[in-house]
Design an enzyme around this catalytic site. Structure first.
Site, PDB file in Angstrom:
ATOM      1  N   HIS A   6       0.786  -1.236   0.000  1.00 17.33           N
ATOM      2  CA  HIS A   6       0.000   0.000   0.000  1.00 17.33           C
ATOM      3  C   HIS A   6       0.816   1.283   0.000  1.00 17.33           C
ATOM      4  O   HIS A   6       0.256   2.360  -0.154  1.00 17.33           O
ATOM      5  CB  HIS A   6      -0.917   0.044   1.231  1.00 17.33           C
ATOM      6  CG  HIS A   6      -0.193   0.425   2.477  1.00 17.33           C
ATOM      7  ND1 HIS A   6       0.551  -0.470   3.196  1.00 17.33           N
ATOM      8  CD2 HIS A   6      -0.056   1.615   3.106  1.00 17.33           C
ATOM      9  CE1 HIS A   6       1.089   0.139   4.229  1.00 17.33           C
ATOM     10  NE2 HIS A   6       0.757   1.401   4.201  1.00 17.33           N
TER      11      HIS A   6
HETATM   12  C1  UD1 Z   1      -1.544   6.057   5.774  1.00 18.18           C
HETATM   13  C2  UD1 Z   1      -0.149   6.481   6.261  1.00 18.18           C
HETATM   14  C3  UD1 Z   1       0.810   5.291   6.178  1.00 18.18           C
HETATM   15  C4  UD1 Z   1       0.235   4.069   6.851  1.00 18.18           C
HETATM   16  C5  UD1 Z   1      -1.127   3.762   6.245  1.00 18.18           C
HETATM   17  C6  UD1 Z   1      -1.796   2.533   6.787  1.00 18.18           C
HETATM   18  C7  UD1 Z   1       0.323   8.842   5.789  1.00 18.18           C
HETATM   19  C8  UD1 Z   1       1.117   9.794   4.990  1.00 18.18           C
HETATM   20  N1  UD1 Z   1       0.394   7.554   5.445  1.00 18.18           N
HETATM   21  O1  UD1 Z   1      -1.473   5.785   4.385  1.00 18.18           O
HETATM   22  O2  UD1 Z   1       2.020   5.651   6.804  1.00 18.18           O
HETATM   23  O3  UD1 Z   1       1.095   2.960   6.660  1.00 18.18           O
HETATM   24  O4  UD1 Z   1      -1.966   4.902   6.468  1.00 18.18           O
HETATM   25  O5  UD1 Z   1      -2.956   2.245   6.063  1.00 18.18           O
HETATM   26  O6  UD1 Z   1      -0.341   9.275   6.715  1.00 18.18           O
HETATM   27  N2  UD1 Z   1      -9.239   5.235   2.334  1.00 18.18           N
HETATM   28  C9  UD1 Z   1     -10.426   4.518   2.402  1.00 18.18           C
HETATM   29  N3  UD1 Z   1     -10.924   4.207   3.625  1.00 18.18           N
HETATM   30  C10 UD1 Z   1     -10.325   4.604   4.765  1.00 18.18           C
HETATM   31  C11 UD1 Z   1      -9.118   5.316   4.674  1.00 18.18           C
HETATM   32  C12 UD1 Z   1      -8.571   5.617   3.454  1.00 18.18           C
HETATM   33  O7  UD1 Z   1     -11.008   4.163   1.395  1.00 18.18           O
HETATM   34  O8  UD1 Z   1     -10.831   4.313   5.856  1.00 18.18           O
HETATM   35  C13 UD1 Z   1      -8.652   5.577   1.023  1.00 18.18           C
HETATM   36  C14 UD1 Z   1      -8.626   7.085   0.802  1.00 18.18           C
HETATM   37  O9  UD1 Z   1      -9.671   7.467   0.005  1.00 18.18           O
HETATM   38  C15 UD1 Z   1      -7.299   7.353   0.141  1.00 18.18           C
HETATM   39  C16 UD1 Z   1      -6.482   6.092   0.362  1.00 18.18           C
HETATM   40  O10 UD1 Z   1      -7.316   5.135   0.996  1.00 18.18           O
HETATM   41  O11 UD1 Z   1      -7.438   7.552  -1.214  1.00 18.18           O
HETATM   42  C17 UD1 Z   1      -5.264   6.366   1.163  1.00 18.18           C
HETATM   43  O12 UD1 Z   1      -5.576   6.818   2.482  1.00 18.18           O
HETATM   44  P1  UD1 Z   1      -4.603   7.831   3.276  1.00 18.18           P
HETATM   45  O13 UD1 Z   1      -5.094   8.010   4.635  1.00 18.18           O
HETATM   46  O14 UD1 Z   1      -4.325   9.018   2.453  1.00 18.18           O
HETATM   47  O15 UD1 Z   1      -3.202   7.087   3.354  1.00 18.18           O
HETATM   48  P2  UD1 Z   1      -2.781   5.602   3.492  1.00 18.18           P
HETATM   49  O16 UD1 Z   1      -2.321   5.136   2.181  1.00 18.18           O
HETATM   50  O17 UD1 Z   1      -3.789   4.747   4.195  1.00 18.18           O
END
Ligand code: UD1
Length: 361
Positions: A204
């Site tokens: 991820h």
């Molecule tokens: C974040 C952390 C990363 C951690 C990871 C665990 C940062 C910079 N990165 O990355 O260090 O390892 O979390 O998962 O803070 N989304 C959903 N549902 C949710 C949450 C997110 O669908 O409950 C989607 C969002 O729309 C987004 C994507 O997942 O497009 C990424 O979510 P985001 O919180 O930006 O970062 P992570 O990749 O999860």
């Protein structure tokens, strides 16, 4: 009673703070703030259920957005809470945007910051996580480092020895407390997997989901799937990147929604090996005795690579194909499996004792 405010908001923070929260509630007036960075049932709520955590006192509901927007929302929504609650210290964990916003918001108001998992470094400033870690470490009054390598990193950046405590990792406490409950999980039946006869995969990281990296990884995984059953809980970021880049996974890769904590422990514990770019899972696999093949070029959990329980296999097509095939041969795999992980339980108790010392309680 002194007041401690803990800020969390993503899956790994919920897991790694989970063993501290009951201890904090015994010893302090404890306020829990959830940023809402992760918000769905699979990425958030299931962990509160699995880990028996209390509901947050405040939810900032920031949701998904660009880094700047997401962080800005957290800062502006957290500030009035800090001003009203006046905690003696703010605890943050790890390297996410939530960690950074919690640390920066508190430090700007003169509230001491405690950083759990301080000093982890990949030395790759292209990672948003690396920037978040460095910023929070340099704002913190108490730096809770997981291991001697992290401690050395902090000292090398000129951070004061008096602020550093090397306490181990709370992820290890979380696994040790929950592995027994994980045995009840039915995830192997649900995904139709035989214990010891599949690879568990997670992927991820932002740097692994870009159009210059992900296609090569997918090609390598699709080829590896000809020889191995692969179980792949899909992070929402990865699902979105696959769709956007028009990439398809081999039908032999069994994908599923992100798993809850107990299901994930069961999946990893019974895997032949784990392929991952997750930070938390590198330690979890080590506790569970499952060889970890890390699909990155560097890791903040170097101590597990040095101990010979995990190995870096890279994230390009060539590196992955060659290295994964090599390490999955019976003899190298047995070497990884039989290496002794330098596991040090009790980080959570040590963390809470150090916080008590900081705030004078
Ligand atoms: C974040 C952390 C990363 C951690 C990871 C665990 C940062 C910079 N990165 O990355 O260090 O390892 O979390 O998962 O803070 N989304 C959903 N549902 C949710 C949450 C997110 O669908 O409950 C989607 C969002 O729309 C987004 C994507 O997942 O497009 C990424 O979510 P985001 O919180 O930006 O970062 P992570 O990749 O999860």
């Amino acid at each position: 009673m002194k007041k401690i405010l803990t800020m969390m908001g993503t899956r790994p923070e919920i897991i790694k703070l989970s063993p501290l929260i009951p201890l904090l509630r015994e010893r302090f007036a404890h306020v829990l703030v959830h940023s809402g960075q992760h918000y769905s049932q699979e990425m958030d709520a299931v962990f509160f259920e699995d880990l028996g955590l209390p509901q947050p006192n405040y939810s900032l509901n920031v949701g998904s957005a660009s880094h700047g927007e997401q962080t800005a929302r957290m800062l502006s929504r957290l500030e009035p809470i800090l001003l009203a609650e006046k905690p003696a210290a703010v605890l943050v964990q790890g390297d996410t945007n939530t960690t950074m916003a919690g640390g920066l918001g508190a430090a700007k108001l003169g509230i001491p910051v405690v950083h759990l998992e301080a000093g982890g470094r990949s030395f790759n400033r292209a990672m948003p996580e690396e920037l978040n870690r460095v910023i929070v470490d340099h704002l913190s009054a108490l730096l809770l480092a997981a291991d001697e390598i992290a401690e050395r990193n902090l000292r090398a950046e000129g951070l004061p020895s008096a602020a550093i405590r090397t306490i181990g990792s709370s992820a290890i406490d979380a696994v040790l407390r929950n592995r027994e409950f994980a045995e009840r999980s039915k995830v192997l039946e649900t995904l139709d997997l035989d214990a010891g006869r599949y690879l568990a995969l997670t992927l991820h990281r932002a740097e692994n989901t870009t159009p210059d990296v992900l296609p090569g990884m997918v090609r390598a995984l699709n080829e590896l799937a000809n020889d191995h059953v692969i179980a792949f809980p899909l992070h929402p970021r990865t699902a979105a990147a696959l769709a956007q880049q028009g990439l398809s996974l081999s039908a032999r890769i069994r994908t599923c929604e992100p798993l809850g904590y107990l299901d994930m422990l069961k999946l990893v514990a019974n895997a032949r090996a784990l392929l991952t770019d997750s930070g938390g899972l590198q330690e979890e696999a080590a506790v569970l005795g499952t060889p970890g093949l890390i699909i990155r070029n560097e890791t903040e959990w170097r101590y597990l690579v040095d101990a010979g329980v995990n190995v870096l296999v890279g994230n390009s097509y060539d590196d992955m194909i060659t290295n994964v095939r090599t390490w999955l041969q019976p003899e190298p795999l047995a070497r990884l499996r039989n290496a002794v992980a330098p596991i040090r339980p009790g980080a959570s108790e040590r963390a809470v004792a150090a916080i008590a010392e900081l705030v004078g309680s």
